[in-house]
Design a protein around this motif. Structure first.
Motif, PDB file in Angstrom:
ATOM      1  N   UNK A 109       0.833  -1.204   0.000  1.00  0.00           N
ATOM      2  CA  UNK A 109       0.000   0.000   0.000  1.00  0.00           C
ATOM      3  C   UNK A 109       0.864   1.250   0.000  1.00  0.00           C
ATOM      4  N   UNK A 110       0.288   2.383  -0.432  1.00  0.00           N
ATOM      5  CA  UNK A 110       1.097   3.595  -0.500  1.00  0.00           C
ATOM      6  C   UNK A 110       1.564   4.063   0.873  1.00  0.00           C
ATOM      7  N   UNK A 111       2.773   4.622   0.927  1.00  0.00           N
ATOM      8  CA  UNK A 111       3.332   5.148   2.168  1.00  0.00           C
ATOM      9  C   UNK A 111       2.568   6.383   2.610  1.00  0.00           C
ATOM     10  N   UNK A 112       2.180   7.226   1.650  1.00  0.00           N
ATOM     11  CA  UNK A 112       1.411   8.436   1.953  1.00  0.00           C
ATOM     12  C   UNK A 112       0.351   8.626   0.872  1.00  0.00           C
ATOM     13  N   UNK A 113      -0.722   9.345   1.228  1.00  0.00           N
ATOM     14  CA  UNK A 113      -1.778   9.644   0.272  1.00  0.00           C
ATOM     15  C   UNK A 113      -2.624  10.797   0.788  1.00  0.00           C
ATOM     16  N   UNK A 114      -3.327  11.439  -0.130  1.00  0.00           N
ATOM     17  CA  UNK A 114      -4.348  12.419   0.205  1.00  0.00           C
ATOM     18  C   UNK A 114      -5.688  11.812  -0.167  1.00  0.00           C
ATOM     19  N   UNK A 115      -6.662  11.898   0.735  1.00  0.00           N
ATOM     20  CA  UNK A 115      -8.020  11.497   0.382  1.00  0.00           C
ATOM     21  C   UNK A 115      -8.879  12.749   0.436  1.00  0.00           C
ATOM     22  N   UNK A 116      -9.913  12.783  -0.386  1.00  0.00           N
ATOM     23  CA  UNK A 116     -10.761  13.961  -0.437  1.00  0.00           C
ATOM     24  C   UNK A 116     -12.100  13.658  -1.074  1.00  0.00           C
ATOM     25  N   UNK A 117     -13.042  14.580  -0.907  1.00  0.00           N
ATOM     26  CA  UNK A 117     -14.362  14.407  -1.483  1.00  0.00           C
ATOM     27  C   UNK A 117     -14.313  14.412  -3.002  1.00  0.00           C
ATOM     28  N   UNK A 118     -13.424  15.261  -3.556  1.00  0.00           N
ATOM     29  CA  UNK A 118     -13.393  15.424  -5.006  1.00  0.00           C
ATOM     30  C   UNK A 118     -11.971  15.770  -5.447  1.00  0.00           C
ATOM     31  N   UNK A 135      -2.694  11.267   4.797  1.00  0.00           N
ATOM     32  CA  UNK A 135      -2.476  10.054   5.583  1.00  0.00           C
ATOM     33  C   UNK A 135      -1.054   9.558   5.317  1.00  0.00           C
ATOM     34  N   UNK A 136      -0.380   9.202   6.390  1.00  0.00           N
ATOM     35  CA  UNK A 136       0.937   8.590   6.286  1.00  0.00           C
ATOM     36  C   UNK A 136       0.822   7.218   6.925  1.00  0.00           C
ATOM     37  N   UNK A 137       1.088   6.189   6.132  1.00  0.00           N
ATOM     38  CA  UNK A 137       0.927   4.820   6.613  1.00  0.00           C
ATOM     39  C   UNK A 137      -0.507   4.519   7.012  1.00  0.00           C
ATOM     40  N   UNK A 138      -1.466   5.177   6.364  1.00  0.00           N
ATOM     41  CA  UNK A 138      -2.882   4.962   6.650  1.00  0.00           C
ATOM     42  C   UNK A 138      -3.420   5.766   7.817  1.00  0.00           C
ATOM     43  N   UNK A 139      -2.553   6.515   8.516  1.00  0.00           N
ATOM     44  CA  UNK A 139      -2.967   7.288   9.693  1.00  0.00           C
ATOM     45  C   UNK A 139      -3.174   8.748   9.285  1.00  0.00           C
ATOM     46  N   UNK A 140      -4.366   9.329   9.560  1.00  0.00           N
ATOM     47  CA  UNK A 140      -4.580  10.736   9.210  1.00  0.00           C
ATOM     48  C   UNK A 140      -3.694  11.652  10.055  1.00  0.00           C
ATOM     49  N   UNK A 141      -2.971  12.579   9.368  1.00  0.00           N
ATOM     50  CA  UNK A 141      -2.074  13.476  10.091  1.00  0.00           C
ATOM     51  C   UNK A 141      -2.392  14.950   9.866  1.00  0.00           C
ATOM     52  N   UNK A 142      -3.135  15.291   8.798  1.00  0.00           N
ATOM     53  CA  UNK A 142      -3.405  16.696   8.524  1.00  0.00           C
ATOM     54  C   UNK A 142      -4.665  16.828   7.666  1.00  0.00           C
ATOM     55  N   UNK A 143      -5.497  17.831   7.987  1.00  0.00           N
ATOM     56  CA  UNK A 143      -6.692  18.144   7.211  1.00  0.00           C
ATOM     57  C   UNK A 143      -6.539  19.565   6.668  1.00  0.00           C
TER      58      UNK A 143
END
Length: 194
Positions: A109-118, A135-143
Motif C-alpha cells: 500500500x502507498x506510504x502516503x496519500x491524500x483522500x478527499x471528497x473530489x 495520511x501517512x501509513x494509513x494514519x490521518x495526520x493533517x486536514x
C-alpha cells in the motif's frame, strides 16, 4: 459474440479484448453500441493506453469523444495514482474523481496519500483536491480546506510536503521546505523549522 444489425449493438462475453484508438480494453462482458460510439464494460475491467492504465468494476466509454465513466476505479499514469468511487474522464487527460484518494507513491500500500471528497486532475498538469486529509501509513495526520498538487514528471520549483522532525532538545519540530529547480542540473532546497 452476438450482433444485432438492426440496433447496431454487439455483445461480447468471456475473455473480452477490444482494441480501439490506441487503447486496449479487457473485461468479462462488453456491449458495443456503434450508433452512439459507446462501449459498456463490466467485470475485471482494464483499460490501457500508451500513458494511462485504469481498472474499474464498470466502465462506460464514448470512444469518439474520448470520455468515460468508471465505477470503483483507479487511474495510474507514471507514479501518479488516483482512485475513486466514481471517476469521470472528461477529456483526453482530464478526470474528476469523487470519494477519492491520490498518491504519487506507487508502492502497495502507498506510504502516503491524500483522500478527499473530489479530485479534479489533469495528467501532465495539476490535481485540485477538495477537503484533503493527508495520511501517512494509513494514519490521518493533517486536514486542509484544499490543495493543488502537480501531476508532472518534469522537475519544477515548489513547496514540498511538510514534515515533523526532532529538535536537539528532544522535542518535536515542524518543517516546511521549498524546492527551487534552477535548471536541469542545479537545484536548491530551503527549509524552515519551528
Amino acid at each position: 459474440m452476438d450482433t444485432d444489425f438492426k440496433t447496431k449493438v454487439t455483445t461480447l462475453k468471456g475473455n473480452v479484448q477490444v482494441i480501439f484508438r490506441g487503447q486496449h480494453l479487457s473485461c468479462d462482458r462488453a456491449t458495443i453500441d456503434y450508433r452512439n460510439k459507446r462501449i459498456e464494460a463490466r467485470g475485471h475491467v482494464r483499460l490501457r493506453s500508451a500513458t494511462v492504465y485504469s481498472e474499474a468494476s464498470r466502465l462506460v466509454i464514448n470512444y469518439e469523444a474520448d470520455t468515460a465513466w468508471l465505477d470503483d476505479g483507479f487511474v495510474q499514469s507514471g507514479q501518479v495514482v488516483f482512485e475513486g468511487k466514481e471517476i469521470q474522464k472528461t477529456g483526453t487527460n482530464t478526470y474528476i474523481a469523487t470519494d477519492a484518494k491520490y498518491t504519487a507513491c506507487a508502492s502497495c500500500p502507498p506510504t502516503w496519500e491524500f483522500s478527499g471528497q473530489r479530485i479534479e486532475a489533469e495528467l501532465g498538469g495539476y490535481a485540485r483536491i477538495r477537503r484533503p486529509i493527508m495520511r501517512i501509513g494509513g494514519i490521518p495526520v493533517m486536514i486542509l480546506p484544499g490543495i493543488l498538487v502537480p501531476l508532472k514528471s518534469a522537475r519544477q520549483s515548489g513547496v514540498l510536503v511538510p514534515s515533523l522532525d526532532h529538535t536537539g532538545k528532544g522535542g518535536l519540530a515542524f518543517s516546511e521546505s521549498f524546492f527551487w529547480a534552477i535548471d536541469r542540473s542545479q537545484d536548491i532546497t530551503f527549509t524552515g523549522k519551528h
